[in-house]
Design an enzyme around this catalytic site. Structure first.
Site, PDB file in Angstrom:
ATOM      1  N   GLY A  61       0.818  -1.205   0.000  1.00 55.89           N
ATOM      2  CA  GLY A  61       0.000   0.000   0.000  1.00 55.89           C
ATOM      3  C   GLY A  61       0.848   1.249   0.000  1.00 55.89           C
ATOM      4  O   GLY A  61       2.084   1.201   0.028  1.00 55.89           O
ATOM      5  N   GLY A  97       2.695   3.457   1.515  1.00 57.71           N
ATOM      6  CA  GLY A  97       3.336   3.581   2.817  1.00 57.71           C
ATOM      7  C   GLY A  97       3.853   4.968   3.116  1.00 57.71           C
ATOM      8  O   GLY A  97       4.020   5.341   4.275  1.00 57.71           O
ATOM      9  N   ARG A  98       4.138   5.743   2.075  1.00 58.86           N
ATOM     10  CA  ARG A  98       4.577   7.128   2.287  1.00 58.86           C
ATOM     11  C   ARG A  98       4.035   8.053   1.209  1.00 58.86           C
ATOM     12  O   ARG A  98       4.634   9.082   0.907  1.00 58.86           O
ATOM     13  CB  ARG A  98       6.099   7.201   2.357  1.00 58.86           C
ATOM     14  CG  ARG A  98       6.830   6.608   1.175  1.00 58.86           C
ATOM     15  CD  ARG A  98       8.327   6.812   1.310  1.00 58.86           C
ATOM     16  NE  ARG A  98       9.064   6.136   0.251  1.00 58.86           N
ATOM     17  CZ  ARG A  98      10.356   6.350   0.014  1.00 58.86           C
ATOM     18  NH1 ARG A  98      11.024   7.215   0.731  1.00 58.86           N
ATOM     19  NH2 ARG A  98      10.972   5.692  -0.952  1.00 58.86           N
ATOM     20  N   ASP A 156       8.646   5.085   8.359  1.00 57.17           N
ATOM     21  CA  ASP A 156       8.310   6.368   8.973  1.00 57.17           C
ATOM     22  C   ASP A 156       7.435   7.239   8.077  1.00 57.17           C
ATOM     23  O   ASP A 156       7.036   8.332   8.462  1.00 57.17           O
ATOM     24  CB  ASP A 156       9.580   7.131   9.365  1.00 57.17           C
ATOM     25  CG  ASP A 156      10.521   7.362   8.185  1.00 57.17           C
ATOM     26  OD1 ASP A 156      10.079   7.271   7.025  1.00 57.17           O
ATOM     27  OD2 ASP A 156      11.710   7.625   8.437  1.00 57.17           O
ATOM     28  N   GLY A 157       7.157   6.766   6.844  1.00 56.33           N
ATOM     29  CA  GLY A 157       6.302   7.536   5.957  1.00 56.33           C
ATOM     30  C   GLY A 157       6.961   8.743   5.329  1.00 56.33           C
ATOM     31  O   GLY A 157       6.304   9.529   4.652  1.00 56.33           O
ATOM     32  N   ARG A 167       3.965  14.618  -6.977  1.00 53.31           N
ATOM     33  CA  ARG A 167       3.989  13.996  -8.292  1.00 53.31           C
ATOM     34  C   ARG A 167       2.583  13.885  -8.858  1.00 53.31           C
ATOM     35  O   ARG A 167       1.594  13.896  -8.119  1.00 53.31           O
ATOM     36  CB  ARG A 167       4.685  12.643  -8.244  1.00 53.31           C
ATOM     37  CG  ARG A 167       4.140  11.641  -7.250  1.00 53.31           C
ATOM     38  CD  ARG A 167       5.044  10.419  -7.196  1.00 53.31           C
ATOM     39  NE  ARG A 167       4.466   9.333  -6.424  1.00 53.31           N
ATOM     40  CZ  ARG A 167       5.030   8.136  -6.284  1.00 53.31           C
ATOM     41  NH1 ARG A 167       6.182   7.880  -6.880  1.00 53.31           N
ATOM     42  NH2 ARG A 167       4.450   7.189  -5.570  1.00 53.31           N
ATOM     43  N   ARG A 188      -1.693   0.360  -9.803  1.00 52.16           N
ATOM     44  CA  ARG A 188      -0.595  -0.540 -10.135  1.00 52.16           C
ATOM     45  C   ARG A 188      -1.121  -1.959 -10.360  1.00 52.16           C
ATOM     46  O   ARG A 188      -2.250  -2.280  -9.981  1.00 52.16           O
ATOM     47  CB  ARG A 188       0.406  -0.566  -8.971  1.00 52.16           C
ATOM     48  CG  ARG A 188       0.874   0.827  -8.551  1.00 52.16           C
ATOM     49  CD  ARG A 188       1.064   0.896  -7.031  1.00 52.16           C
ATOM     50  NE  ARG A 188       1.363   2.260  -6.607  1.00 52.16           N
ATOM     51  CZ  ARG A 188       2.595   2.767  -6.563  1.00 52.16           C
ATOM     52  NH1 ARG A 188       3.629   2.018  -6.887  1.00 52.16           N
ATOM     53  NH2 ARG A 188       2.794   4.011  -6.202  1.00 52.16           N
ATOM     54  N   ASP A 210       4.217  -4.206  -7.623  1.00 48.88           N
ATOM     55  CA  ASP A 210       3.617  -3.002  -7.040  1.00 48.88           C
ATOM     56  C   ASP A 210       4.239  -1.733  -7.592  1.00 48.88           C
ATOM     57  O   ASP A 210       3.769  -0.632  -7.283  1.00 48.88           O
ATOM     58  CB  ASP A 210       3.725  -3.034  -5.513  1.00 48.88           C
ATOM     59  CG  ASP A 210       5.151  -3.209  -5.023  1.00 48.88           C
ATOM     60  OD1 ASP A 210       5.708  -4.295  -5.240  1.00 48.88           O
ATOM     61  OD2 ASP A 210       5.710  -2.272  -4.429  1.00 48.88           O
ATOM     62  N   ASN A 211       5.277  -1.871  -8.404  1.00 44.42           N
ATOM     63  CA  ASN A 211       5.894  -0.714  -9.064  1.00 44.42           C
ATOM     64  C   ASN A 211       5.613  -0.693 -10.562  1.00 44.42           C
ATOM     65  O   ASN A 211       6.348  -0.060 -11.317  1.00 44.42           O
ATOM     66  CB  ASN A 211       7.406  -0.720  -8.842  1.00 44.42           C
ATOM     67  CG  ASN A 211       7.777  -0.439  -7.401  1.00 44.42           C
ATOM     68  OD1 ASN A 211       6.996   0.112  -6.646  1.00 44.42           O
ATOM     69  ND2 ASN A 211       8.977  -0.827  -7.012  1.00 44.42           N
TER      70      ASN A 211
END
Length: 492
Positions: free
Chosen positions: A98, A100-101, A132-133, A183, A190, A259-260
């Protein structure tokens, strides 16, 4: 206790916000606010992209803009969220992943169509998995510059609007400072989004996601008797075109996990990427990739492997497995055709001939044998028809006999009548400037000292990489010896 946003939302003049992704429902995301950073500052703003998005330049220079794009302030109409997805990482099923950041702020209508706006590094989400995001200044500058470099090269990609920084400390291999990159993309969906709902048995949500993607991005598939198989074929063909573009440009992604992989065939998630210096087909740009899974020459096959994973995820929606396999077959046809077309353009060949495949293969073999600088070779080749240009190409090779045999084959394929057209075509195809690792590293080291001029200069060059840009030849020269020692990893 984490800081919170407690100021009322601000208006962004001229923008109308929406969020189609949010209509999918709570199974697909978690609503949450960004986590503010102390004392943010501008690192760089991409005014060209801002204009395309409809952002007014005076607003982009404001304190409100700095706060919104750091995650310290909301804008009116935003519905921030982080999406859930899963994926295969380095060939192994990783389960739930997911954003994450990353936090999706929303979506705006632009002259070029709807664009999602996302903050990367704006704090922890439910999917941070012990992270830590946050993003660091180093990685944010790399993504900002490379996504715009790819766009300048005409390669499908997400894009970057701006980078903001803060002196807040972030621990990676060492202590670094925080940054946020804003961005944009028509969608950040994805392959892993589909895997998440398929592997968890949530087939209604899987169908809703597939229908969403078809209706918004692949409407022609809706007319088919097998829309989900057609979706898989369309994604396969876009991905094939993307891989051809990467290989022709000498671009290494470095971490092609499912996932990328963008469902729209875009380059996404810039981490341990690299443009080749010396041409080495087996080059591994990711220091974390100890097995070389994502080496440059393996990227096309890994893309097909990832598409196969997507096909498996879509099987609950496709009537027969044979239909999914047939949809994937198109990749095997489109990729070699697309790569050959791009290489013919780089060689300055205006038409296709049967002997071109052998010439292209021999060119790659020649470059690999002497590990010739990839970008400089192609740029010099643009002037091959002049005696000075031909000698400049020859000077790149230690194996002069091998070069001379290749040059004879190449000369026999071209004709003097095509010289003008050939050079013009090649100069528009073979860039003078790419984001080499050492150039990015120099800009990053200066930025750590609050000197962002290197970032600004590179942005200008990379947005127009085929132009000469007098006075900047040093940015198009051979890499220094120390460049070979630069290590980039998944934290990059």
């Amino acid at each position: 206790m984490n800081p919170v946003i407690d100021e009322p939302p601000v208006a962004i003049p001229g923008l109308k916000w929406a969020n189609r992704f949010a209509t999918l429902g709570a199974d697909f995301y978690t609503e949450l606010l960004p986590t503010p950073l102390p004392s943010p500052y501008w690192v760089s703003r991409n005014r060209a992209l801002a204009g395309e998005l409809g952002l007014q330049e005076e607003w982009l220079a404001s304190e409100d803009a700095l706060a919104v794009f750091t995650g310290n302030q909301l804008a009116q109409g935003l519905q921030p969220l982080a999406s859930v997805y899963s994926g295969h990482q380095f060939g192994q099923w990783a389960g739930q992943l997911g954003d994450g950041r990353a936090i999706l702020l929303g979506e705006i209508d632009t002259a070029g169509g709807p664009q999602e706006i996302q903050l990367k590094g704006a704090g922890m989400t439910p999917y941070s998995r012990m992270g830590d995001g946050r993003a660091v200044l180093r990685s944010s500058i790399r993504e900002y510059l490379c996504s715009e470099a790819m766009h300048g090269l005409g390669i499908p990609t997400t894009r970057a609007l701006c980078v903001t920084g803060s002196d807040a400390r972030v621990r990676r291999e060492e202590i670094e400072t925080a940054a946020v990159v804003t961005r944009t993309s028509p969608s950040f969906i994805r392959f892993g989004h589909f895997e998440h709902f398929s592997y968890s048995g949530q087939h209604e949500q899987l169908k809703a996601l597939a229908d969403f993607v078809i209706d918004n991005f692949y409407p022609a598939c809706r007319e088919s008797a097998q829309p989900y198989a057609d979706l898989l074929q369309a994604v396969s063909e876009r991905t094939a075109g993307l891989m051809a573009a990467w290989q022709a440009a000498g671009f290494c992604h470095g971490v092609m996990n499912t996932d990328n992989m963008s469902i729209l065939g875009l380059t996404i998630d810039y981490g341990p990427f690299q443009f080749l210096d010396a041409f080495d087909p087996g080059h591994i740009c990711n220091h974390s990739d100890t097995q070389g899974r994502y080496a440059y020459n393996k990227q096309p096959n890994i893309a097909y492997w990832n598409l196969f994973c997507l096909g498996q995820a879509l099987l609950p929606l496709i009537a027969e497995q044979d239909q999914a396999l047939a949809a994937l077959e198109s990749y095997k046809t489109v990729f070699p055709q697309a790569l050959e077309a791009r290489m013919r353009a780089k060689l300055g060949l205006p038409d296709a001939r049967p002997e071109d495949k052998a010439l292209i293969e021999n060119t790659f073999k020649l470059l690999a044998a002497d590990k010739v600088d990839y970008t400089i070779f192609w740029r010099r080749l643009c002037h091959f028809q002049s005696p000075e240009g031909r000698e400049a190409v020859r000077d790149l090779f230690l194996d002069r006999a091998g070069h001379d045999a290749w040059a004879l084959q190449y000369s026999e394929r071209t004709t003097p009548a095509d010289i003008g057209l050939q050079a013009d075509l090649m100069l528009k195809t073979n860039p003078k400037y790419v984001l080499r690792n050492h150039l990015g590293e120099q800009a990053i080291q200066a930025a750590k000292l609050n000197d962002f001029s290197g970032v600004h200069t590179l942005l200008t060059l990379l947005q127009a990489p085929f132009e000469e840009h007098p006075g900047h030849d040093s940015h198009a020269g051979f890499p220094p010896d120390w460049a070979a020692a630069i290590e980039i990893s998944c934290s990059s």
